[in-house]
Write an enzyme that holds these catalytic residues in place. Sequence first.
Site, PDB file in Angstrom:
ATOM      1  N   HIS A   8       0.798  -1.238   0.000  1.00 21.56           N
ATOM      2  CA  HIS A   8       0.000   0.000   0.000  1.00 21.56           C
ATOM      3  C   HIS A   8       0.828   1.286   0.000  1.00 21.56           C
ATOM      4  O   HIS A   8       0.274   2.374  -0.027  1.00 21.56           O
ATOM      5  CB  HIS A   8      -0.987   0.017   1.164  1.00 21.56           C
ATOM      6  CG  HIS A   8      -0.362   0.346   2.492  1.00 21.56           C
ATOM      7  ND1 HIS A   8       0.235  -0.596   3.271  1.00 21.56           N
ATOM      8  CD2 HIS A   8      -0.241   1.515   3.151  1.00 21.56           C
ATOM      9  CE1 HIS A   8       0.692  -0.025   4.370  1.00 21.56           C
ATOM     10  NE2 HIS A   8       0.430   1.265   4.325  1.00 21.56           N
TER      11      HIS A   8
HETATM   12  C1  UD1 Z   1      -2.493   5.524   5.490  1.00 22.30           C
HETATM   13  C2  UD1 Z   1      -1.253   6.099   6.194  1.00 22.30           C
HETATM   14  C3  UD1 Z   1      -0.192   5.032   6.298  1.00 22.30           C
HETATM   15  C4  UD1 Z   1      -0.746   3.782   6.968  1.00 22.30           C
HETATM   16  C5  UD1 Z   1      -1.993   3.316   6.225  1.00 22.30           C
HETATM   17  C6  UD1 Z   1      -2.611   2.123   6.914  1.00 22.30           C
HETATM   18  C7  UD1 Z   1      -0.822   8.486   5.777  1.00 22.30           C
HETATM   19  C8  UD1 Z   1       0.040   9.448   5.087  1.00 22.30           C
HETATM   20  N1  UD1 Z   1      -0.681   7.194   5.440  1.00 22.30           N
HETATM   21  O1  UD1 Z   1      -2.106   5.156   4.175  1.00 22.30           O
HETATM   22  O2  UD1 Z   1       0.873   5.530   7.090  1.00 22.30           O
HETATM   23  O3  UD1 Z   1       0.228   2.776   6.945  1.00 22.30           O
HETATM   24  O4  UD1 Z   1      -2.943   4.393   6.211  1.00 22.30           O
HETATM   25  O5  UD1 Z   1      -3.507   1.445   6.068  1.00 22.30           O
HETATM   26  O6  UD1 Z   1      -1.590   8.858   6.628  1.00 22.30           O
HETATM   27  N2  UD1 Z   1      -8.975   4.645   0.211  1.00 22.30           N
HETATM   28  C9  UD1 Z   1     -10.229   4.137  -0.002  1.00 22.30           C
HETATM   29  N3  UD1 Z   1     -10.992   3.859   1.088  1.00 22.30           N
HETATM   30  C10 UD1 Z   1     -10.588   4.075   2.366  1.00 22.30           C
HETATM   31  C11 UD1 Z   1      -9.302   4.614   2.568  1.00 22.30           C
HETATM   32  C12 UD1 Z   1      -8.523   4.888   1.481  1.00 22.30           C
HETATM   33  O7  UD1 Z   1     -10.649   3.916  -1.118  1.00 22.30           O
HETATM   34  O8  UD1 Z   1     -11.339   3.786   3.316  1.00 22.30           O
HETATM   35  C13 UD1 Z   1      -8.106   4.906  -0.958  1.00 22.30           C
HETATM   36  C14 UD1 Z   1      -8.295   6.283  -1.579  1.00 22.30           C
HETATM   37  O9  UD1 Z   1      -8.069   6.172  -2.945  1.00 22.30           O
HETATM   38  C15 UD1 Z   1      -7.153   7.066  -0.966  1.00 22.30           C
HETATM   39  C16 UD1 Z   1      -6.071   6.018  -0.849  1.00 22.30           C
HETATM   40  O10 UD1 Z   1      -6.755   4.804  -0.574  1.00 22.30           O
HETATM   41  O11 UD1 Z   1      -6.769   8.155  -1.693  1.00 22.30           O
HETATM   42  C17 UD1 Z   1      -5.054   6.293   0.211  1.00 22.30           C
HETATM   43  O12 UD1 Z   1      -5.649   6.459   1.486  1.00 22.30           O
HETATM   44  P1  UD1 Z   1      -4.898   7.330   2.620  1.00 22.30           P
HETATM   45  O13 UD1 Z   1      -5.677   7.289   3.879  1.00 22.30           O
HETATM   46  O14 UD1 Z   1      -4.512   8.664   2.088  1.00 22.30           O
HETATM   47  O15 UD1 Z   1      -3.531   6.587   2.826  1.00 22.30           O
HETATM   48  P2  UD1 Z   1      -3.177   5.048   3.018  1.00 22.30           P
HETATM   49  O16 UD1 Z   1      -2.461   4.601   1.815  1.00 22.30           O
HETATM   50  O17 UD1 Z   1      -4.348   4.242   3.460  1.00 22.30           O
END
Ligand code: UD1
Length: 350
Positions: A203
């Site tokens: 991820h």
């Molecule tokens: C975040 C944390 C990371 C942690 C991870 C745990 C930051 C910078 N990163 O990364 O440190 O290891 O969580 O899982 O805070 N998305 C969905 N549904 C959701 C959540 C996310 O579709 O419920 C998708 C969206 O496209 C989003 C992308 O995942 O843009 C990234 O989500 P985001 O919360 O920004 O970061 P993570 O990669 O999950």
Amino acid sequence: MILTVIGARPQFVKAAVVSRALKDFNIEEIIIHTGQHYDKEMSDIFWEELDLPKPQKNLMVGSGLHGAQTAQIITKLEKEMLDIRPQALLVYGDTNSTLAGAIVASKLNIKVIHVEAGLRSFNRTMPEEINRIITDCVSEILFCSSEEGVKQLEREGIVTNVFNVGDVMYDALNAYGPIAKNKIKLEEVLPFEYEPYILATIHRPSNTDSSFNLEGIISAFRELPYKIVWPLHPRNRESITRFNIPENVFIILPASYLEMQVLLQSCTKVCTDSGGLQKEAYWSKKPCITLRDDTEWVETLSGNWNMLTGPNRTKIVNAVRTKVELNTWKELYGDGKASVRIASILKNLI
Ligand code: UD1
């Protein structure tokens, strides 16, 4: 009263064990969910499974660019904090929710308590590294998972109220491992009849957002003499459509915490770029191949229990072939009682 701010999957797991300990020590706690993770399988399932106290509020910030996401949490959280006026703010790890919480509280002169303090990958291109450094800088009570964290904070001039308590994820593994075993059957989550398999998660933006890097990882998977179970983080949903997924790779929906424990306990090895899973693999005595060039969990590298390969095909294939030195395993990151230590220290300090 303590205000806990959490928003991403691993933080739900960490908060679950600490909340319980705070309750045991009669420390009042209010929880706010930032809404950074919002899909059912990224959020609700965790709250239900882990029996986390209901959040007082969900800020529902959702996804976005780092600046926008962090700013939204700051704006919404400040209002809540002015209303609640907690004695201290409790944050975990290194996500944007952690950073936003730390900034709001420190500006309002509310003590920041940071769990998983002092961790460094020394890679500032990782958003998490920036979040860690800033959060540690403004924290007044810092709980480290190992002595290495304490030493790192000392190098940065942070020496007051720094405690090595061990790692709360170890507490969670011990608490929920047996529950997972009772509640979930392997055949319900494994997409094929059992045979030795690798558990994979990917991820990190450096892997998911680079076709070149993702190609390196997927082509390594293709060469491995194992089936691979890959619970897919939603960040990858789109990027993987550009690839031919090899026949030995089985992509499944994001796994819940309990499902993940069951998959972990029965797997042969782990391939991941997650921070938490590196530790869980170690505690479960599963060799881990970390699809990054650095790790903040440096202690796990001894005896080949954890090997850094980045997204490099050859390095991944070679690492999977490498044997671990079984006799080098020792207990790392405490004894599984970190949450009780945290609660007991907070009882005295707050
Ligand atoms: C975040 C944390 C990371 C942690 C991870 C745990 C930051 C910078 N990163 O990364 O440190 O290891 O969580 O899982 O805070 N998305 C969905 N549904 C959701 C959540 C996310 O579709 O419920 C998708 C969206 O496209 C989003 C992308 O995942 O843009 C990234 O989500 P985001 O919360 O920004 O970061 P993570 O990669 O999950």
